[in-house]
Design a protein around this motif. Structure first.
Motif, PDB file in Angstrom:
ATOM      1  N   UNK A 104       0.818  -1.215   0.000  1.00  0.00           N
ATOM      2  CA  UNK A 104       0.000   0.000   0.000  1.00  0.00           C
ATOM      3  C   UNK A 104       0.848   1.260   0.000  1.00  0.00           C
ATOM      4  N   UNK A 105       1.917   1.267   0.799  1.00  0.00           N
ATOM      5  CA  UNK A 105       2.823   2.419   0.803  1.00  0.00           C
ATOM      6  C   UNK A 105       3.520   2.595  -0.526  1.00  0.00           C
ATOM      7  N   UNK A 106       3.907   1.499  -1.146  1.00  0.00           N
ATOM      8  CA  UNK A 106       4.551   1.574  -2.455  1.00  0.00           C
ATOM      9  C   UNK A 106       3.614   2.085  -3.527  1.00  0.00           C
ATOM     10  N   UNK A 107       2.375   1.629  -3.507  1.00  0.00           N
ATOM     11  CA  UNK A 107       1.385   2.096  -4.484  1.00  0.00           C
ATOM     12  C   UNK A 107       1.083   3.574  -4.265  1.00  0.00           C
ATOM     13  N   UNK A 108       0.930   3.962  -3.000  1.00  0.00           N
ATOM     14  CA  UNK A 108       0.649   5.373  -2.693  1.00  0.00           C
ATOM     15  C   UNK A 108       1.799   6.259  -3.174  1.00  0.00           C
ATOM     16  N   UNK A 109       3.033   5.834  -2.919  1.00  0.00           N
ATOM     17  CA  UNK A 109       4.191   6.602  -3.345  1.00  0.00           C
ATOM     18  C   UNK A 109       4.286   6.641  -4.870  1.00  0.00           C
ATOM     19  N   UNK A 110       3.927   5.543  -5.524  1.00  0.00           N
ATOM     20  CA  UNK A 110       3.962   5.477  -6.985  1.00  0.00           C
ATOM     21  C   UNK A 110       3.041   6.531  -7.593  1.00  0.00           C
ATOM     22  N   UNK A 111       1.843   6.644  -7.049  1.00  0.00           N
ATOM     23  CA  UNK A 111       0.893   7.605  -7.594  1.00  0.00           C
ATOM     24  C   UNK A 111       1.177   9.029  -7.122  1.00  0.00           C
ATOM     25  N   UNK A 112       1.762   9.216  -5.950  1.00  0.00           N
ATOM     26  CA  UNK A 112       2.024  10.564  -5.455  1.00  0.00           C
ATOM     27  C   UNK A 112       3.254  11.190  -6.106  1.00  0.00           C
ATOM     28  N   UNK A 113       4.204  10.374  -6.583  1.00  0.00           N
ATOM     29  CA  UNK A 113       5.395  10.936  -7.220  1.00  0.00           C
ATOM     30  C   UNK A 113       5.185  11.230  -8.688  1.00  0.00           C
ATOM     31  N   UNK A 114       4.077  10.807  -9.234  1.00  0.00           N
ATOM     32  CA  UNK A 114       3.779  11.095 -10.625  1.00  0.00           C
ATOM     33  C   UNK A 114       4.373  10.102 -11.596  1.00  0.00           C
ATOM     34  N   UNK A 115       4.833   8.958 -11.122  1.00  0.00           N
ATOM     35  CA  UNK A 115       5.398   7.955 -12.020  1.00  0.00           C
ATOM     36  C   UNK A 115       4.371   7.453 -13.011  1.00  0.00           C
ATOM     37  N   UNK A 116       3.124   7.342 -12.571  1.00  0.00           N
ATOM     38  CA  UNK A 116       2.100   6.829 -13.472  1.00  0.00           C
ATOM     39  C   UNK A 116       1.824   7.832 -14.598  1.00  0.00           C
ATOM     40  N   UNK A 117       1.808   9.129 -14.299  1.00  0.00           N
ATOM     41  CA  UNK A 117       1.576  10.131 -15.346  1.00  0.00           C
ATOM     42  C   UNK A 117       2.807  10.271 -16.224  1.00  0.00           C
ATOM     43  N   UNK A 118       3.996  10.086 -15.653  1.00  0.00           N
ATOM     44  CA  UNK A 118       5.240  10.153 -16.435  1.00  0.00           C
ATOM     45  C   UNK A 118       5.270   9.056 -17.493  1.00  0.00           C
ATOM     46  N   UNK A 119       4.861   7.842 -17.153  1.00  0.00           N
ATOM     47  CA  UNK A 119       4.836   6.742 -18.101  1.00  0.00           C
ATOM     48  C   UNK A 119       3.793   6.992 -19.185  1.00  0.00           C
ATOM     49  N   UNK A 120       2.646   7.539 -18.800  1.00  0.00           N
ATOM     50  CA  UNK A 120       1.595   7.826 -19.763  1.00  0.00           C
ATOM     51  C   UNK A 120       2.055   8.890 -20.751  1.00  0.00           C
ATOM     52  N   UNK A 121       2.759   9.910 -20.257  1.00  0.00           N
ATOM     53  CA  UNK A 121       3.250  10.957 -21.143  1.00  0.00           C
ATOM     54  C   UNK A 121       4.320  10.420 -22.085  1.00  0.00           C
ATOM     55  N   UNK A 122       5.191   9.524 -21.605  1.00  0.00           N
ATOM     56  CA  UNK A 122       6.211   8.940 -22.444  1.00  0.00           C
ATOM     57  C   UNK A 122       5.613   8.076 -23.544  1.00  0.00           C
ATOM     58  N   UNK A 123       4.558   7.348 -23.229  1.00  0.00           N
ATOM     59  CA  UNK A 123       3.914   6.485 -24.220  1.00  0.00           C
ATOM     60  C   UNK A 123       3.242   7.299 -25.320  1.00  0.00           C
ATOM     61  N   UNK A 124       2.628   8.440 -24.943  1.00  0.00           N
ATOM     62  CA  UNK A 124       1.905   9.230 -25.920  1.00  0.00           C
ATOM     63  C   UNK A 124       2.843  10.066 -26.780  1.00  0.00           C
TER      64      UNK A 124
END
Length: 125
Positions: A104-124
């Motif tokens: 849970x802490x890892x998932x929370x940190x993943x979404x709070x650091x913007x890694x998920x949006x960074x990957x989405x921006x790289x893909x697009x």
């Protein structure tokens, strides 16, 4: 029945030690490799490494706890029935709870650091 109890604890302890030592060695080797990078890249890679280690160990703890509970429910390992009870499952429940907290802490940190949006921006791009 006493032998099964002994072998179960020996197995759980051995596997736990092996996993923790392997995780420590891998983490340490990667940390040393990151020392040659510049500060921003080093910080980013160390953060990702710490997050990956946390998530991996959390998943292993969670499923290890579930496997332990399943084993305890399907096998009679105690010498006498008077020794059986919920207190036998407490270490496995605590182990699984720690795993859930780490994941849970890892998932929370993943979404709070913007890694998920960074990957989405790289893909697009």
């Amino acid at each position: 029945m006493g032998e099964l109890y002994y072998y179960m604890w020996e197995f759980v302890t051995s596997v736990t030690i092996i996993v923790l030592v392997a995780a420590y060695i891998l983490h340490d080797r990667l940390q040393i490799r990151y020392e040659t990078l510049d500060d921003t890249e080093k910080t980013r890679k160390q953060g990702r490494l710490n997050q990956a280690v946390r998530m991996t160990l959390g998943v292993l703890l969670f499923f290890g706890g579930l496997a332990w509970i399943l084993f305890m429910k399907t096998h009679t390992i105690y010498i006498s029935p008077e020794l059986e009870g919920f207190h036998n499952l407490i270490p496995a429940v605590v182990m699984s709870a720690i795993g859930v907290i780490l994941v849970g802490g890892g998932i929370r940190k993943y979404f709070s650091t913007g890694n998920s949006t960074e990957k989405t921006q790289r893909r697009s791009a």
